[in-house]
Design an enzyme around this catalytic site. Structure first.
Site, PDB file in Angstrom:
ATOM      1  N   TRP A   1       5.502 113.217  88.475  1.00  0.00           N
ATOM      2  CA  TRP A   1       4.457 112.524  87.491  1.00  0.00           C
ATOM      3  C   TRP A   1       4.557 113.244  86.010  1.00  0.00           C
ATOM      4  O   TRP A   1       5.424 114.167  86.156  1.00  0.00           O
ATOM      5  CB  TRP A   1       2.948 112.675  88.163  1.00  0.00           C
ATOM      6  CG  TRP A   1       2.057 111.710  87.609  1.00  0.00           C
ATOM      7  CD1 TRP A   1       1.227 111.878  86.458  1.00  0.00           C
ATOM      8  CD2 TRP A   1       2.028 110.352  87.843  1.00  0.00           C
ATOM      9  NE1 TRP A   1       0.403 110.702  86.324  1.00  0.00           N
ATOM     10  CE2 TRP A   1       0.990 109.686  87.045  1.00  0.00           C
ATOM     11  CE3 TRP A   1       2.642 109.591  88.781  1.00  0.00           C
ATOM     12  CZ2 TRP A   1       0.680 108.344  87.077  1.00  0.00           C
ATOM     13  CZ3 TRP A   1       2.498 108.067  88.816  1.00  0.00           C
ATOM     14  CH2 TRP A   1       1.607 107.711  88.014  1.00  0.00           C
TER      15      TRP A   1
ATOM     16  N   ASP B   1       0.824 112.949  76.911  1.00  0.00           N
ATOM     17  CA  ASP B   1      -0.008 112.318  76.276  1.00  0.00           C
ATOM     18  C   ASP B   1      -1.198 111.815  77.488  1.00  0.00           C
ATOM     19  O   ASP B   1      -1.037 111.640  78.567  1.00  0.00           O
ATOM     20  CB  ASP B   1       0.190 111.282  75.259  1.00  0.00           C
ATOM     21  CG  ASP B   1       0.966 110.172  75.992  1.00  0.00           C
ATOM     22  OD1 ASP B   1       1.504 110.306  76.971  1.00  0.00           O
ATOM     23  OD2 ASP B   1       1.208 109.053  75.267  1.00  0.00           O
TER      24      ASP B   1
ATOM     25  N   GLU C   1       0.138 109.275  79.562  1.00  0.00           N
ATOM     26  CA  GLU C   1       1.175 109.810  80.582  1.00  0.00           C
ATOM     27  C   GLU C   1       2.780 109.304  80.380  1.00  0.00           C
ATOM     28  O   GLU C   1       3.395 108.989  81.378  1.00  0.00           O
ATOM     29  CB  GLU C   1       0.941 109.239  82.035  1.00  0.00           C
ATOM     30  CG  GLU C   1      -0.655 109.692  82.344  1.00  0.00           C
ATOM     31  CD  GLU C   1      -1.079 109.455  83.923  1.00  0.00           C
ATOM     32  OE1 GLU C   1      -0.723 108.421  84.320  1.00  0.00           O
ATOM     33  OE2 GLU C   1      -1.577 110.365  84.337  1.00  0.00           O
TER      34      GLU C   1
END
EC number: 3.2.1.3
Length: 549
Positions: free
Chosen positions: A198, A261, A264
């Site tokens: 992620w 940010d 993502e």
């Protein structure tokens, strides 16, 4: 020539407005700086000349997608909108609480967990994000007359345990004094770590959580709530020391480190992240002052507040750029990959400046850079989203995240308008109105020609002639006819964004993440908590405006 303050009472000419009548131009102040000639000099040809009636007007907007917003005489057709707003508010609050555990609708959600969306496939948003959860809880505390205290305590309990849980970034607090693990943005709904790849870290989460929890602390104090012994905190001091302090330590240690940010997507330094970090630190200092608690931690917070403030406003860092008259969301990709325009800048301003007590922080709602960001977002997105084609220039439109967006809610293709972006535009304008009315402030309109008055000249007034390169301002004094009619115009502009949203919401009130830029139908993650929260925010500040009028 020294600064002059000139009052024009019963000035020659009338100010014609787009509401079917005109009022005398009285109690209007013009601040003038170093002009070589007075602005009433015919040879200067300034905004208010003595060559006849002034033609400065409030812009008129009539139709938007076939829906009457207000007619050419300024009569606001509000009955249908008011009815829809009431119904949509009820649906939004119901759906927000359905998305918080324990939930009768989604029983697998642990108590205190706020899911982003119940959607588990195409796309899978069935997780808790630190950011989304904090923004939701912040709205619940802010808008509820008597927020469900058990929900708030359960959220605090979740926050306490997540901070002490290991994740892919590192060990939780208690295992180490390093706070780096607090930058993990996403967790499973049972409070276990999400371990897949992620965009990590995301440095806004701890700040937003601090802001929400500080507001919970205030509510607990004001309501006299007894915390009991059920949770690992028995006092508001415990809540601060055991949860908020660690998030603040994360900010102190990592505010100047790169992170992803809020969308993502981009790893760098971001306006949204920095401004909410500044707010969290500032609110914590207010907490120490109000509670009369002393701590060596306070000086670290003060220094961090100074450092972030300086970093944000320093032109060298690119958030304010001489090439633009709007805020640049992520400077490192401006000019190369993107324009720098991003709805997140308005989200940050609204989150941080939700009360007059924050007016000392930079980028307040009435800052020309904030208002011009809205103007430029409208300018770009009016043309890239076909559903906006029939909208008049001075009416609200469907807004997305940023003009270059390609995420369509399922994958990558063409970006769409977002519910939260469109609602944020309304919230910004309602906040602007509320600030001026509640504090009885004059309206200050920049009159120079460096583009700092783009919001006013393009969206509010027509024929607003600039006054050259010097810093001149048009002052509409509080509660004068000029002030009141301009406020009405801004209110109508704010409402027109919600009118636009209304046209694309089904009868059941379901709010997804996005709505298709061609068809207008909802798409992406269904029942997005952030969409419902953003609508509730817009609705609530609108109600506060109406009550203050």
């Amino acid at each position: 020539m020294a600064r002059q303050k000139m009052f024009y009472n019963k000035l020659l000419g009338m100010l014609s407005v787009g509401f079917g009548f005109a009022w005398a131009l009285e109690n209007i102040t013009i601040y003038e700086f170093d002009f070589g000639k007075g602005i009433l000099d015919q040879s200067y040809g300034g905004v208010f000349s003595n060559n006849g009636p002034s033609q400065v007007q409030l812009r008129d907007a009539v139709l938007m997608n076939g829906t009457v917003v207000y007619d050419s005489n300024g009569a606001w057709d509000s009955s249908a909108l008011e009815e829809w707003l009431q119904g949509q508010k009820k649906v939004s609050i119901e759906k927000i609480f359905e998305n918080i555990g324990p939930s009768a609708v989604y029983p697998s959600i642990s108590p205190g967990v706020v899911i982003a969306s119940p959607s588990q496939t195409h796309p899978d948003y069935f997780y808790q994000w630190i950011r989304d959860s904090a923004l939701t809880i912040n709205s619940i505390v802010s808008h509820s007359a008597g927020p469900a205290i058990e929900t708030l305590l359960q959220y605090l309990n979740v926050s306490f345990h997540l901070q002490r849980s290991n994740n892919t970034l590192g060990a939780g607090i208690g295992y180490t004094n390093d706070t780096v693990a607090l930058g993990d943005p996403k967790w499973n709904v049972d409070n276990t770590a999400f371990t897949e790849d992620w965009g990590r870290p995301q440095n806004d989460g701890p700040a937003l959580r601090s802001i929400a929890i500080l507001k919970i602390i205030d509510y607990i104090k004001q309501s006299g709530t007894d915390l009991g012994a059920k949770y690992p905190f028995q006092s508001t001091a415990d809540i601060f020391d055991d949860i908020v302090r660690w998030d603040l330590r994360f900010i102190i240690d990592h505010w100047n480190s790169s992170g992803f940010d809020l969308w993502e997507e981009v790893n760098g330094m971001h306006f949204f992240t920095l401004l909410v970090q500044l707010s969290a630190v500032d609110k914590s200092l207010s907490y120490f002052n109000a509670s009369e608690r002393s701590s060596p931690f306070v000086e670290e917070l003060r220094q961090t507040r100074r450092d972030i403030s300086k970093f944000l406003v320093d032109p060298a860092n690119g958030f304010i750029n001489g090439k633009y008259n709007y805020i640049v969301g992520t400077p490192m990709i401006a000019d190369t990959l993107r324009s720098g325009l991003d709805i997140s800048t308005l989200l940050a301003a609204n989150t941080v400046h939700d009360a007059p007590s924050a007016s000392h922080l930079p980028f307040d709602i009435n800052d020309p850079a904030v208002l011009n960001t809205l103007h430029h977002l409208m300018l770009h997105m009016r043309s890239i989203y076909p559903i906006n084609d029939s909208s008049k220039n001075a009416t609200g439109i469907a807004l997305g995240r940023y003009p270059e967006d390609v995420y369509d809610g399922y994958g990558f293709g063409e970006g769409n308008p977002w519910v939260l972006a469109t609602c944020t535009a309304s919230t910004t304008l309602y906040q602007l109105i509320y600030r001026h009315i509640s504090e009885q402030h004059d309206l200050v309109v920049p009159m120079n020609n460096d583009c700092s008055n783009a919001f006013w000249s393009e969206l509010v007034f027509s024929n607003l002639t600039t006054l050259g390169n010097d810093e001149g301002y048009l002052i509409l004094e509080f509660n004068t006819p000029a002030f009141n009619q301009t406020i009405q115009k801004i209110f109508q502009l704010a409402d027109s964004f919600l009118v636009k949203l209304k046209a694309h919401v089904g009868t059941d009130g379901e709010l997804s993440e996005q709505f298709n830029k061609y068809t207008g139908f909802m798409q992406g993650a269904q029942h997005l908590t952030w969409s419902y929260t953003s609508f509730w925010d817009a609705y609530q500040i609108r109600q506060e405006v109406l009550q203050s009028l």
